[in-house]
Design a protein around this motif. Structure first.
Motif, mmCIF file in Angstrom:
data_model
loop_
_atom_site.group_PDB
_atom_site.id
_atom_site.type_symbol
_atom_site.label_atom_id
_atom_site.label_comp_id
_atom_site.label_asym_id
_atom_site.label_seq_id
_atom_site.Cartn_x
_atom_site.Cartn_y
_atom_site.Cartn_z
ATOM 1 N N ILE A 77 0.885 -1.167 0.000
ATOM 2 C CA ILE A 77 0.000 0.000 0.000
ATOM 3 C C ILE A 77 0.920 1.213 0.000
ATOM 4 O O ILE A 77 1.810 1.332 0.848
ATOM 5 C CB ILE A 77 -0.919 0.022 1.230
ATOM 6 C CG1 ILE A 77 -1.917 -1.137 1.163
ATOM 7 C CG2 ILE A 77 -1.656 1.361 1.326
ATOM 8 C CD1 ILE A 77 -2.808 -1.256 2.385
ATOM 9 N N ASN A 78 0.691 2.092 -0.969
ATOM 10 C CA ASN A 78 1.537 3.276 -1.069
ATOM 11 C C ASN A 78 0.860 4.300 -1.955
ATOM 12 O O ASN A 78 -0.324 4.171 -2.281
ATOM 13 C CB ASN A 78 2.939 2.884 -1.567
ATOM 14 C CG ASN A 78 4.028 3.760 -0.974
ATOM 15 O OD1 ASN A 78 3.942 4.989 -1.017
ATOM 16 N ND2 ASN A 78 5.045 3.119 -0.424
ATOM 17 N N GLU A 79 1.617 5.277 -2.403
ATOM 18 C CA GLU A 79 1.182 6.421 -3.214
ATOM 19 C C GLU A 79 0.303 5.993 -4.395
ATOM 20 O O GLU A 79 0.681 5.129 -5.174
ATOM 21 C CB GLU A 79 2.429 7.127 -3.736
ATOM 22 C CG GLU A 79 2.195 8.194 -4.753
ATOM 23 C CD GLU A 79 1.686 9.483 -4.141
ATOM 24 O OE1 GLU A 79 0.708 10.027 -4.681
ATOM 25 O OE2 GLU A 79 2.271 9.933 -3.145
ATOM 26 N N ASP A 88 10.270 5.284 -9.038
ATOM 27 C CA ASP A 88 11.379 5.404 -8.097
ATOM 28 C C ASP A 88 11.489 4.159 -7.212
ATOM 29 O O ASP A 88 12.600 3.721 -6.890
ATOM 30 C CB ASP A 88 11.214 6.649 -7.219
ATOM 31 C CG ASP A 88 11.440 7.952 -7.985
ATOM 32 O OD1 ASP A 88 12.034 7.906 -9.092
ATOM 33 O OD2 ASP A 88 11.019 9.011 -7.474
ATOM 34 N N MET A 89 10.354 3.596 -6.830
ATOM 35 C CA MET A 89 10.387 2.380 -6.018
ATOM 36 C C MET A 89 11.019 1.232 -6.803
ATOM 37 O O MET A 89 11.855 0.494 -6.263
ATOM 38 C CB MET A 89 8.977 1.987 -5.569
ATOM 39 C CG MET A 89 8.951 0.704 -4.752
ATOM 40 S SD MET A 89 9.864 0.802 -3.191
ATOM 41 C CE MET A 89 8.715 1.737 -2.215
ATOM 42 N N GLU A 90 10.666 1.085 -8.061
ATOM 43 C CA GLU A 90 11.274 0.036 -8.891
ATOM 44 C C GLU A 90 12.783 0.252 -8.986
ATOM 45 O O GLU A 90 13.561 -0.704 -8.879
ATOM 46 C CB GLU A 90 10.624 0.018 -10.283
ATOM 47 C CG GLU A 90 11.270 -0.921 -11.275
ATOM 48 C CD GLU A 90 11.158 -2.402 -10.915
ATOM 49 O OE1 GLU A 90 11.888 -3.213 -11.526
ATOM 50 O OE2 GLU A 90 10.366 -2.760 -10.024
ATOM 51 N N VAL A 143 -3.444 0.218 -3.651
ATOM 52 C CA VAL A 143 -2.818 -1.106 -3.611
ATOM 53 C C VAL A 143 -1.908 -1.244 -4.821
ATOM 54 O O VAL A 143 -2.322 -1.017 -5.954
ATOM 55 C CB VAL A 143 -3.884 -2.224 -3.606
ATOM 56 C CG1 VAL A 143 -3.233 -3.602 -3.666
ATOM 57 C CG2 VAL A 143 -4.786 -2.100 -2.384
ATOM 58 N N TRP A 144 -0.663 -1.605 -4.553
ATOM 59 C CA TRP A 144 0.327 -1.818 -5.605
ATOM 60 C C TRP A 144 0.545 -3.308 -5.827
ATOM 61 O O TRP A 144 0.664 -4.067 -4.871
ATOM 62 C CB TRP A 144 1.678 -1.271 -5.194
ATOM 63 C CG TRP A 144 1.873 0.202 -5.217
ATOM 64 C CD1 TRP A 144 0.981 1.181 -5.551
ATOM 65 C CD2 TRP A 144 3.090 0.869 -4.865
ATOM 66 N NE1 TRP A 144 1.567 2.404 -5.434
ATOM 67 C CE2 TRP A 144 2.857 2.245 -5.009
ATOM 68 C CE3 TRP A 144 4.337 0.444 -4.444
ATOM 69 C CZ2 TRP A 144 3.835 3.197 -4.752
ATOM 70 C CZ3 TRP A 144 5.307 1.388 -4.179
ATOM 71 C CH2 TRP A 144 5.057 2.750 -4.339
ATOM 72 N N LEU A 145 0.646 -3.701 -7.078
ATOM 73 C CA LEU A 145 1.237 -4.984 -7.461
ATOM 74 C C LEU A 145 2.659 -4.654 -7.887
ATOM 75 O O LEU A 145 2.877 -3.874 -8.817
ATOM 76 C CB LEU A 145 0.493 -5.638 -8.624
ATOM 77 C CG LEU A 145 1.204 -6.854 -9.223
ATOM 78 C CD1 LEU A 145 1.211 -8.026 -8.237
ATOM 79 C CD2 LEU A 145 0.584 -7.262 -10.540
#
Length: 184
Positions: A77-79, A88-90, A143-145
């Protein structure tokens, strides 16, 4: 008995207004949702998951557990607004777990073992509160995959919801429910 804010007289738990106590029959819903294939990276999938759960709108309050049924992707769970955060997370995940490490497990390709490590760091499940038929996420949360493989197929999540129904006479599977025919 309909779900309502209530309390027992003399229970010592405060007034019914704003107490958060919901009285009513419990209901369970469990559904496997197939997510569309994604390229490697971090993808916002909140709406895709919710489209597979029309019955969620019948819950007054509850918990929604989302379990990813794979070992080389993860959930977070994030932005949910700025896609640069996902990019940026990747980038950071690839710096933390580079593919050029001398992993012993390499029979499924150079991206597989790093994918397992990243999945362990982020996790494969989430629990989200449900309020008034919707996930109760923060304003900028989604929700991120997190897809850690270069060429992954469709991913599946198993969603389990437990909570109190808004109208207990119209359960997700009752004949009077307008969505009874959509349950799988």
């Amino acid at each position: 008995m309909a779900c309502s804010a209530s309390h027992s007289k003399g229970s010592g738990h405060g007034s019914a207004h704003g107490s958060g106590l919901i009285v009513g029959p419990n209901a369970w819903l469990q559904r496997k949702v197939h997510l569309r294939p994604q390229h490697r990276g971090v993808h916002l999938v909140t709406e895709e998951i919710l489209r597979g759960l029309p019955e969620l709108s019948q819950f007054a309050v509850g918990l929604m557990h989302i379990q990813l049924l794979h070992t080389s992707a993860s959930l977070a769970i994030n932005e949910n607004w700025d896609p640069d955060v996902r990019d940026d997370m990747e980038m950071m995940l690839n710096r933390i777990v580079p593919e050029d490490m001398p992993f012993r497990h390499s029979c499924e390709g150079p991206d597989d073992m790093p994918a397992h490590v990243k999945a362990c760091f982020l996790g494969s499940n989430l629990t989200v509160p449900v309020s008034d038929g919707k996930p109760n996420l923060g304003t900028w949360q989604g929700v991120w995959l997190c897809e850690h493989r270069d060429r992954a197929g469709s991913r599946k999540v198993l969603v389990t919801i437990n909570g109190c129904l808004k109208d207990p006479d119209r359960t997700p599977l009752s004949p009077s429910s307008p969505i009874a025919s959509t349950s799988s």
